[in-house]
Write an enzyme that holds these catalytic residues in place. Structure first.
Site, mmCIF file in Angstrom:
data_model
loop_
_atom_site.group_PDB
_atom_site.id
_atom_site.type_symbol
_atom_site.label_atom_id
_atom_site.label_comp_id
_atom_site.label_asym_id
_atom_site.label_seq_id
_atom_site.Cartn_x
_atom_site.Cartn_y
_atom_site.Cartn_z
ATOM 1 N N CYS A 38 56.603 25.024 47.023
ATOM 2 C CA CYS A 38 57.448 24.624 46.417
ATOM 3 C C CYS A 38 57.137 26.197 45.709
ATOM 4 O O CYS A 38 55.972 26.085 45.699
ATOM 5 C CB CYS A 38 57.918 23.573 45.878
ATOM 6 S SG CYS A 38 58.741 22.462 47.362
ATOM 7 N N ASP A 442 57.044 64.004 26.025
ATOM 8 C CA ASP A 442 58.294 63.944 26.409
ATOM 9 C C ASP A 442 59.222 64.340 25.147
ATOM 10 O O ASP A 442 58.907 63.460 23.975
ATOM 11 C CB ASP A 442 58.743 63.183 26.493
ATOM 12 C CG ASP A 442 59.673 62.973 27.423
ATOM 13 O OD1 ASP A 442 60.186 63.146 28.116
ATOM 14 O OD2 ASP A 442 60.585 61.744 26.442
#
Length: 492
Positions: A38, A442
């Site tokens: 599971c 940037d």
């Protein structure tokens, strides 16, 4: 969280007992009494701790003789965050297996791409994942088969072929072994999604919550290349160049999953298409681990708290993104889209879009390497940058695929004419997938830094950002989000 979490028994038991979905995909619980495995968040009553053992992969569970739980469907867990945040051999191998290389080229092909012997790769995968490359690829084939069984009306023989099985018998045996149901029982057990048209699949792509779709889809929509990408009716749509053919995908953000509608010219491309879309949307990330680390900085904490779960928008095609990064050097987003759109119209491969809107695949490096440089409407120095890049991508001198060694690829890119730190880092962040790539030069980042009282010179900002490692690419998303650029907002 750390690699090898399945060995921390006490922590795993706690996660299972609290049904903590954050750990889905990090490890799998195998139950000795039922022989079922599971995901940690399985809704059934948790087994007694003495009946639980833990494995690092679904393939390891299957190899140990456990079958998938019918309630929690562990095969549909998000993938482990490890493979997209690491650059070592095991992570690169897992990215290639996810991209279908073992099915297409076998284990020797995997080894050749990585530059190691098959024995070395098998040994390392077995040590970390409890399964070798063939078992890992088999688990992926089983998952693909289940998707096709439950979401299409394709005949079983076609599904076996599309999922990569060598024979109907192997397909039947594998499905029975993994899911404890025959293929026809699996199809009859659940209501199927309506089939839209032949070759069209509708799927749910799971992710770990939270997920903030704004910058993720905003970035993809704002930079969309006409003919290749579009934003329509709340979905990001684009064409895909795939190993056996091409595809068109529509991806729509939902509160608990990404709705994915795929049209493929060859069904064998399904697992690759899903893998590339998950990678583009950064769906296997662990946002809780990332955000918790970034919150330790008092400047970033309010940004994270305001809109947690930001992802790094990546790409479905690393070579395409590198070309687009060069087209975007020192020009606006609109100008970069125009340049790319012209290239697509002139050199892209035409495709049919049943819904209209998309017309081409982005040109392959081979096609771009053959064009006349004088036809490019850009400064001469950038033409040189462009032609050098596409030539090296076309002849194989430069590799930017999922198997790339990040440090080596950075060094190669930096050696090319016209490749400075910004171009290399944006490719590292969005194409190579380096979660620690940073863009201190940037303009948007420098503006955000100034507004937040952070140092705005590249050297000082880099020094200040050392505290955000290894998640600086995610810090970039939070810093960008302080601006009003359309990349930061879901289009209306």
């Amino acid at each position: 969280m750390q690699n090898g979490m399945h060995t921390d028994r006490e922590r795993c038991v706690r996660a299972v007992q609290s049904k903590d979905a954050r750990f889905d995909g990090w490890f799998f619980t195998a139950v000795l009494t039922t022989k079922i495995y599971c995901r940690p968040s399985c809704p059934v009553v948790a087994p007694k701790p003495e009946n639980m053992i833990f494995h690092p992969s679904a393939a390891a569970c299957q190899q140990a003789g456990f079958r998938a739980c019918k309630r929690c469907r562990p095969d549909t867990s998000p993938g482990s965050p490890e493979w997209n945040q690491r650059a070592d051999l095991v992570a690169r191998a897992m990215r290639l297996i996810g991209d279908g290389v073992v099915d297409r080229e076998g284990v020797p092909g995997l080894a050749t791409r990585l530059g190691y012997s098959t024995r070395q790769i098998e040994r390392q995968l077995l040590a970390e994942l409890g399964a070798g490359p063939l078992a890992l690829a088999r688990a992926q084939r089983a998952q693909t088969a289940r998707l096709l069984i439950e979401t299409t009306a394709l005949p079983m023989a076609d599904i076996a072929f599309a999922a990569g099985f060598s024979s109907i018998r192997t397909f039947n045996d594998t499905v029975r072994e993994v899911f404890a149901l025959s293929p026809s029982d699996l199809r009859g057990r659940l209501p199927r999604t309506t089939v839209i048209a032949p070759g069209v699949l509708t799927l749910r792509l799971p992710f770990r919550a939270p997920l903030n779709p704004d910058n993720l889809f905003g970035h993809l929509a704002a930079t969309a290349v006409p003919g290749v990408e579009e934003w329509r009716d709340g979905a990001y749509r684009r064409t895909l160049r795939l190993p056996y053919g091409h595809g068109i995908v529509a991806l729509t953000p939902r509160p608990d999953h990404i709705a994915c509608r795929l049209s493929l010219s060859d069904m064998r491309d399904l697992p690759v298409a899903i893998s590339r879309c998950r990678r583009m949307l950064d769906l296997d990330a662990d946002p809780v681990a990332v955000d918790d680390e970034l919150r330790t900085d008092p400047v970033l904490a309010p940004l994270v708290d305001k809109a947690p779960g930001r992802r790094v928008p990546r790409t479905v095609d690393e070579a395409e993104f590198a070309v687009r990064a060069v087209l975007g050097q020192q020009v606006s987003t609109a100008a970069a889209r125009t340049h790319a759109g012209r290239l697509v119209t002139a050199h892209g491969e035409r495709v049919e879009d049943p819904e209209g809107g998309l017309t081409h695949l982005f040109p392959a490096p081979e096609a771009l390497a053959a064009l006349d440089p004088e036809s490019l409407a850009m400064p001469r120095t950038r033409r040189t940058t462009f032609t050098t890049l596409v030539t090296q991508l076309a002849d194989g001198t430069l590799h930017l695929g999922v198997e790339s060694d990040w440090a080596e690829s950075r060094a190669r890119l930096l050696s090319l004419p016209g490749f400075g730190p910004w171009t290399v880092d944006v490719i590292a962040m969005r194409a190579l997938g380096d979660p620690d790539a940073f863009l201190p030069t940037d303009l948007g980042i420098r503006r955000a830094a100034q507004e937040l009282g952070l140092p705005s010179t590249p050297a000082a900002l880099t020094a200040r950002a050392a505290a955000w490692r290894p998640w600086r690419a995610y810090a970039v998303q939070y810093l960008w989000a302080t601006g009003s650029h359309p990349i930061n907002f879901l289009p209306v």
